[in-house]
Design a protein around this motif. Structure first.
Motif, mmCIF file in Angstrom:
data_model
loop_
_atom_site.group_PDB
_atom_site.id
_atom_site.type_symbol
_atom_site.label_atom_id
_atom_site.label_comp_id
_atom_site.label_asym_id
_atom_site.label_seq_id
_atom_site.Cartn_x
_atom_site.Cartn_y
_atom_site.Cartn_z
ATOM 1 N N ALA A 106 -55.584 -14.456 49.582
ATOM 2 C CA ALA A 106 -55.787 -14.699 49.093
ATOM 3 C C ALA A 106 -56.611 -13.963 48.371
ATOM 4 O O ALA A 106 -56.829 -13.591 46.958
ATOM 5 C CB ALA A 106 -56.234 -16.180 48.888
ATOM 6 N N TRP A 128 -46.307 -16.711 43.090
ATOM 7 C CA TRP A 128 -47.518 -16.910 43.688
ATOM 8 C C TRP A 128 -47.432 -18.539 43.292
ATOM 9 O O TRP A 128 -47.492 -18.440 42.249
ATOM 10 C CB TRP A 128 -48.410 -15.908 43.077
ATOM 11 C CG TRP A 128 -48.243 -14.325 42.829
ATOM 12 C CD1 TRP A 128 -47.121 -13.736 41.899
ATOM 13 C CD2 TRP A 128 -48.601 -13.433 44.513
ATOM 14 N NE1 TRP A 128 -46.738 -12.339 42.318
ATOM 15 C CE2 TRP A 128 -47.854 -12.155 44.005
ATOM 16 C CE3 TRP A 128 -47.974 -13.640 45.489
ATOM 17 C CZ2 TRP A 128 -47.538 -11.133 44.535
ATOM 18 C CZ3 TRP A 128 -48.697 -12.800 46.751
ATOM 19 C CH2 TRP A 128 -48.395 -11.361 46.753
ATOM 20 N N THR A 130 -50.639 -20.962 42.283
ATOM 21 C CA THR A 130 -51.573 -20.645 42.503
ATOM 22 C C THR A 130 -52.447 -22.474 41.784
ATOM 23 O O THR A 130 -51.788 -23.567 41.590
ATOM 24 C CB THR A 130 -52.130 -19.815 40.727
ATOM 25 O OG1 THR A 130 -51.395 -20.695 39.914
ATOM 26 C CG2 THR A 130 -51.846 -18.289 41.717
ATOM 27 N N ASP A 131 -53.672 -22.311 41.846
ATOM 28 C CA ASP A 131 -53.973 -24.267 41.053
ATOM 29 C C ASP A 131 -53.998 -23.504 39.844
ATOM 30 O O ASP A 131 -53.708 -23.105 39.710
ATOM 31 C CB ASP A 131 -55.797 -23.596 41.425
ATOM 32 C CG ASP A 131 -56.405 -24.989 40.637
ATOM 33 O OD1 ASP A 131 -56.811 -25.149 40.136
ATOM 34 O OD2 ASP A 131 -55.706 -25.730 42.077
ATOM 35 N N GLY A 135 -56.745 -21.076 38.634
ATOM 36 C CA GLY A 135 -55.246 -20.064 38.217
ATOM 37 C C GLY A 135 -55.738 -19.719 40.164
ATOM 38 O O GLY A 135 -55.477 -18.435 40.008
ATOM 39 N N ALA A 136 -56.454 -19.986 40.127
ATOM 40 C CA ALA A 136 -56.732 -18.992 41.625
ATOM 41 C C ALA A 136 -55.562 -19.289 42.662
ATOM 42 O O ALA A 136 -55.399 -20.343 42.737
ATOM 43 C CB ALA A 136 -57.983 -19.828 42.649
ATOM 44 N N PHE A 137 -55.274 -18.304 43.581
ATOM 45 C CA PHE A 137 -54.606 -18.184 44.110
ATOM 46 C C PHE A 137 -54.543 -18.973 45.811
ATOM 47 O O PHE A 137 -55.920 -19.126 46.177
ATOM 48 C CB PHE A 137 -53.943 -15.882 44.537
ATOM 49 C CG PHE A 137 -52.961 -16.273 45.614
ATOM 50 C CD1 PHE A 137 -50.989 -16.729 45.818
ATOM 51 C CD2 PHE A 137 -52.714 -15.373 46.574
ATOM 52 C CE1 PHE A 137 -50.704 -16.539 46.194
ATOM 53 C CE2 PHE A 137 -52.432 -15.290 47.564
ATOM 54 C CZ PHE A 137 -51.243 -15.665 47.896
ATOM 55 N N TYR A 138 -53.449 -19.896 46.416
ATOM 56 C CA TYR A 138 -53.484 -20.580 47.480
ATOM 57 C C TYR A 138 -53.705 -19.906 48.651
ATOM 58 O O TYR A 138 -53.970 -20.365 49.476
ATOM 59 C CB TYR A 138 -52.707 -21.396 47.079
ATOM 60 C CG TYR A 138 -52.604 -22.504 46.222
ATOM 61 C CD1 TYR A 138 -53.928 -22.987 46.550
ATOM 62 C CD2 TYR A 138 -52.070 -23.409 45.409
ATOM 63 C CE1 TYR A 138 -54.970 -24.194 46.078
ATOM 64 C CE2 TYR A 138 -52.413 -24.202 44.890
ATOM 65 C CZ TYR A 138 -53.674 -24.767 45.151
ATOM 66 O OH TYR A 138 -53.903 -25.956 44.321
#
Length: 190
Positions: A106, A128, A130-131, A135-138
């Motif tokens: 990630a 992608w 994301t949360d 917006g964090a990439f999983y």
């Protein structure tokens, strides 16, 4: 003497405890606290997991810097490029061109690195995952490739290690309910 119930709270390594301390703890004379750290953490004065991670990152950067200096222009981050050309495409009887990739790094994975690893397959879209809030990439993504043969070649990387993580790749059958490809997922350099 080793006592299996005691682990270093910083690194998780089982701690070695001298016989005297072990007997005192067992008899209840002097109870050992939960802060019994391993010899390495004591010697390096590492008191929490964040300090441990920072030290490991520092050592890794120093190692890569030394390798770059030794190899010069020949240096490339390790990504198992030797398998990119020799891998054999997997069968794709349903001619699916959409795939699901998971367990990617990630922090380091981006479009450029993913395209480099999947080369020679022509990727047209990347979504992608994301949360929703942060917006964090999983570490997972849906991709669309140009042909069914490209999809078979991407599936051949299933189980390979990329940026220190073992990637899982699966065919993703089209879903009538969802819109695919999602607008804004086009790959800039396909």
């Amino acid at each position: 003497m080793y006592r299996g119930k005691r682990r270093c709270p910083t690194c998780g390594v089982p701690s070695l405890i001298c016989r005297e301390c072990f007997e005192n703890d067992k008899a209840g004379i002097k109870k050992l606290g939960r802060d019994v750290r391993c010899d390495l953490c004591v010697a390096e004065d590492v008191r929490n997991k964040q300090q441990l991670r920072e030290r490991e990152e520092r050592e890794m950067k120093e190692y890569e810097k030394n390798i770059k200096q030794k190899l010069g222009e020949k240096y490339e981050p390790y990504m198992q490029r030797k398998h990119a050309i020799t891998r054999k495409p997997k069968p794709n009887p349903e001619r699916i061109t959409r795939l699901f990739l998971k367990n990617m790094c990630a922090k380091q994975m981006d479009e450029e690195k993913l395209l480099e690893f999947l080369h020679p397959a022509k990727v047209t879209h990347i979504q992608w995952l994301t949360d929703r809030n942060s917006g964090a990439f999983y570490g997972s993504a849906f991709i669309e490739v140009k042909t069914a043969e490209d999809a078979g070649s991407v599936l051949a990387v299933n189980g390979m290690t990329v940026l220190g993580r073992k990637i899982t790749v699966k065919y993703q059958k089209p879903d009538e309910k969802s819109v695919w490809p999602v607008p804004g997922t086009e790959v800039s350099s396909s």
